[in-house]
Design a protein around this motif. Structure first.
Motif, mmCIF file in Angstrom:
data_model
loop_
_atom_site.group_PDB
_atom_site.id
_atom_site.type_symbol
_atom_site.label_atom_id
_atom_site.label_comp_id
_atom_site.label_asym_id
_atom_site.label_seq_id
_atom_site.Cartn_x
_atom_site.Cartn_y
_atom_site.Cartn_z
ATOM 1 N N SER A 133 2.899 -12.575 -1.246
ATOM 2 C CA SER A 133 2.440 -11.210 -0.729
ATOM 3 C C SER A 133 2.028 -10.341 -1.452
ATOM 4 O O SER A 133 1.204 -9.041 -1.028
ATOM 5 N N THR A 137 -1.381 -9.111 0.558
ATOM 6 C CA THR A 137 -1.154 -7.911 1.549
ATOM 7 C C THR A 137 -1.485 -6.567 0.577
ATOM 8 O O THR A 137 -0.943 -6.299 -0.194
ATOM 9 N N LYS A 138 -2.661 -5.999 1.193
ATOM 10 C CA LYS A 138 -3.037 -4.624 0.738
ATOM 11 C C LYS A 138 -1.861 -3.537 0.803
ATOM 12 O O LYS A 138 -1.806 -2.980 -0.199
ATOM 13 N N ARG A 139 -1.310 -3.668 1.669
ATOM 14 C CA ARG A 139 -0.248 -2.751 2.144
ATOM 15 C C ARG A 139 0.748 -2.633 0.820
ATOM 16 O O ARG A 139 1.410 -1.789 0.384
ATOM 17 N N THR A 140 1.278 -4.038 0.535
ATOM 18 C CA THR A 140 2.095 -4.261 -0.456
ATOM 19 C C THR A 140 1.424 -3.717 -1.899
ATOM 20 O O THR A 140 2.308 -3.063 -2.555
ATOM 21 N N GLN A 141 0.342 -3.925 -2.321
ATOM 22 C CA GLN A 141 -0.255 -3.588 -3.435
ATOM 23 C C GLN A 141 -0.330 -1.813 -3.472
ATOM 24 O O GLN A 141 0.030 -1.368 -4.533
ATOM 25 N N LEU A 142 -0.609 -1.294 -2.297
ATOM 26 C CA LEU A 142 -0.701 0.123 -2.236
ATOM 27 C C LEU A 142 0.862 0.914 -2.503
ATOM 28 O O LEU A 142 0.752 1.593 -3.208
ATOM 29 N N ALA A 143 1.734 0.060 -2.174
ATOM 30 C CA ALA A 143 3.091 0.777 -1.853
ATOM 31 C C ALA A 143 3.641 0.704 -3.394
ATOM 32 O O ALA A 143 4.133 1.540 -3.761
#
Length: 331
Positions: A133, A137-143
């Motif tokens: 993940s 998952t870009k959202r995971t990286q951004l978070a």
């Protein structure tokens, strides 16, 4: 202890089970992970290799026994199952239907030990990017990036008195710069300058790069204290703000050592798929070491971290890191 039994026949696969379907008595994954005996199925030529790897573990294995009469509540692990015959693959499918717990050997060992047995890894393990993940998952990286920036700013404010005091005592004890800058390899194999408080004499590497050891004579008295408490890592807040590092991740290593380690440790450079961290699972799970064997063990934890990354895992690592800082249990 490893027991090997290679008997196999089509009759044993069907086993006259009359279509009976049983329900496993395992009530939780924790019960599965406490079993004293597991069954492993792999290509015949890999049996001895599997046995050698698992021989030191705290449980026994039986390799390639296709004569099991009762599969109910058995733990069955498979390795390179795509290379098994269709009949043997069908045995694994039926084992699931008849109440066995069936999963890949690497995944089972991951769950049981909290690290990845890198000797069992193959190219295919890394080609399913969606299973990682943190990579897919870009959202995971951004978070993770937002948490990194916010945490580093807060950490910098809280530790500013320690920052100032450390700078003063380093300057008073020995000649040389307060900060130490060194090339390390980061995400995507891109080198960057990592910042640390100087903990060694300024001429520490006059004879070339060398592994740091536990009782390294090059370390100053102040350096010994700040290394044990990880205070020497505080300037890496700069690296986090710049986006070169994360709060949590595999520790960055020098290219000089990486070139040697990747020849001896399978998939060593895969750690560079993510940003390196100020702290990491390997740092809070494995004691200080400065050898290839130690690097192998740390790599096991780094691969596990990349595969199983989550906000909860990051939080647990940070809590353990705080304990290291407070009680001086660092390297």
């Amino acid at each position: 202890m490893v027991t090997q039994k290679k008997a196999f026949s089509q009759k044993n696969i069907t086993n006259k089970r009359s279509g009976e379907v049983r329900i496993s008595r395992f009530k939780s994954k924790s019960q599965v992970l406490k079993q004293k005996l597991i069954y492993v199925y792999c290509p015949d030529e890999r049996e001895l290799e599997i046995g050698a790897i698992i021989d030191d573990y705290s449980f026994d294995i039986i390799v390639n026994n296709y004569d099991i009469e009762n599969l109910d509540s058995k733990v069955i692990c498979h390795f390179e199952s795509s290379r098994l015959s269709l009949e043997k693959q069908q045995f694994l499918v039926e084992a699931t239907e008849l109440g066995a717990w069936v999963e890949p050997l690497v995944s089972y060992l991951d769950s049981r030990f909290g690290y990845t047995e890198v000797k069992l890894l193959q190219n295919g393990y890394f080609l399913h990017q969606k299973a990682f993940s943190i990579l897919s998952t870009k959202r995971t990286q951004l978070a993770k990036r937002i948490i990194d920036v916010f945490s580093s700013i807060i950490l910098g404010l809280i530790t500013s008195p320690i920052f100032l005091l450390t700078a003063i005592v380093i300057k008073l004890e020995s000649p040389g710069p307060i900060f130490f800058k060194q090339k390390r390899t980061g995400q995507y194999n891109i080198e960057f300058d990592v910042y640390k408080f100087r903990s060694m004499r300024s001429d520490a590497e006059k004879d070339g790069a060398q592994w740091a050891s536990k009782n390294d004579a090059r370390v100053t008295r102040v350096g010994n204290i700040i290394r044990k408490t990880r205070i020497d890592e505080l300037p890496q807040i700069i690296n986090i703000i710049k986006g070169e590092m994360s709060i949590v991740g595999p520790r960055p290593e020098r290219e000089f050592f990486i070139e040697d380690l990747e020849k001896q440790i399978p998939y060593y450079r895969f750690r560079h798929a993510v940003k390196p961290g100020v702290t990491g699972l390997a740092q809070v799970s494995y004691p200080y070491g400065a050898s290839v064997e130690d690097a192998i063990w740390k790599h096991k934890y780094d691969i596990y971290y990349i595969k199983h990354h989550s906000a909860l895992l990051d939080f647990k690592i940070l809590i353990k890191t705080i304990k290291v800082v407070l009680f001086g249990m660092g390297r």
